[in-house]
Design an enzyme around this catalytic site. Structure first.
Site: not given
Ligand SMILES: NC(=O)c1ccc[n+]([C@@H]2O[C@H](COP(=O)([O-])OP(=O)(O)OC[C@H]3O[C@@H](n4cnc5c(N)ncnc54)[C@H](OP(=O)(O)O)[C@@H]3O)[C@@H](O)[C@H]2O)c1
Length: 291
Positions: A20, A23-25, A148, A175
């Site tokens: 959370a 990004g998306i969360g 994804s 991934y």
């Molecule tokens: N962005 C895209 O284009 C895309 C496309 C398809 C699917 N997705 C999926 O969307 C989801 C969210 O990704 P996002 O794009 O929003 O990326 P993001 O901005 O990197 O956000 C990822 C979130 O996950 C947290 N996280 C990562 N590793 C962790 C860990 N070991 N323990 C606890 N929290 C952890 C991060 O925490 P920190 O803030 O501490 O880093 C951050 O809050 C992911 O599952 C990703 O695979 C994204």
């Protein structure tokens, strides 16, 4: 895509979301709190968690999100997290397994898992299984797994040794495999939860401008990310399908589906393979040590 305006309120509902803090969360959490849900924010970084809480409270001054700290790449921490959730909450209405990483160089955790496999798949697998009693207690509950389109290129290796082989390791393949696992896990879960009040669905959020590809990512991935930039949507748009699945009455009883842009979408044939889903379940149970 505009923020969905007419979805029902979630007053009295408890929503736990991982990842959370960005990004998306982060946007998903903010929007669900705006609709009255009580948010449980699972984050690994306390400062980023507090920033998210402040952002949510700025958007919804009545909200009081809880923060639970957990590094999801450490299964021992996931077990502590689950125990804390079971202790603090009687019911859980929505569980959003959103946290995910795009790995860089091969990293094997102290518990022996490849970093993206444990963060993206094993952690949500374990957390979800441990939290099922509270989801069941809610009567009607929703599990949402952020997968994804990368799953199209994924496959499930026979055992974790294959993922930990330095010679063969590719961060992008790792991934893709983990995102295929998200969908297979969702489908098997939906099957196992059939005839309960709990649904399980997965989704693709779009190509979203977030921190997913980071300075530690491979040069190839950084290049691909740069090339994809003109196609990218904002985190606001990327959060819409998660928000839709968490709130819309139309999907209250739909389970085992994969969504894009708020609509059911096609997956690869591997992602629909029942035998593959139960094989993954067995591998995952063994790797996390679940009976
Ligand atoms: N962005 C895209 O284009 C895309 C496309 C398809 C699917 N997705 C999926 O969307 C989801 C969210 O990704 P996002 O794009 O929003 O990326 P993001 O901005 O990197 O956000 C990822 C979130 O996950 C947290 N996280 C990562 N590793 C962790 C860990 N070991 N323990 C606890 N929290 C952890 C991060 O925490 P920190 O803030 O501490 O880093 C951050 O809050 C992911 O599952 C990703 O695979 C994204």
């Amino acid at each position: 895509m505009a923020v969905l305006p007419n979805l029902p309120r979630l007053d009295g509902k408890t929503v736990l979301i991982t990842g959370a803090s960005g990004g998306i969360g982060q946007i998903t959490a903010r929007e669900l709190a705006r609709r009255g849900a009580h948010l449980v924010l699972v984050c690994r970084n306390p400062e980023r968690a507090e920033q998210t809480r402040a952002l949510i409270q700025e958007a919804s001054p009545q909200s009081a999100p809880d923060i639970l700290l957990c590094d999801l790449s450490v299964l021992a921490e996931v077990r502590v997290l689950a125990a804390e959730v079971l202790r603090r909450y009687d019911t859980l209405d929505v569980l959003i397994n959103n946290a995910g990483i795009m790995p860089g160089a091969l990293t094997i955790t102290n518990e022996g898992h490849e970093l993206s496999w444990v963060t993206n798949h094993l952690a949500p697998f374990l957390l979800t299984n441990l939290l099922l009693p509270r989801l069941e207690a809610a009567g009607q509950a929703r599990i949402i797994n952020v997968a994804s389109e990368a799953h199209w290129l994924g496959e499930i290796e026979p055992a974790q040794n294959f993922r930990n082989d330095r010679e063969k390791y590719s961060p992008f393949t790792a991934y893709c495999d983990s995102k295929l696992a998200n969908i297979l896990f969702t489908n098997e879960l939906a099957h196992r939860l059939d005839l309960t009040g709990i649904t399980a669905n997965s989704l693709h959020p779009g190509i979203v401008d977030t921190g997913l590809v980071h300075p530690g990512s491979s040069r190839l991935l950084k290049l691909l990310w740069l090339l994809a930039r003109p196609l990218m949507v904002t985190a606001e748009a990327g959060a819409q399908t998660s928000i839709f699945l968490a709130t819309d009455p139309k999907v209250a009883t739909i389970s085992g589906r994969y969504f894009k842009n708020n609509k059911p979408a096609r997956t690869s044939s591997t992602a629909q393979n029942r035998a593959e889903a139960s094989r993954l379940w067995r591998i995952s149970e063994e790797e996390v040590g679940l009976e």
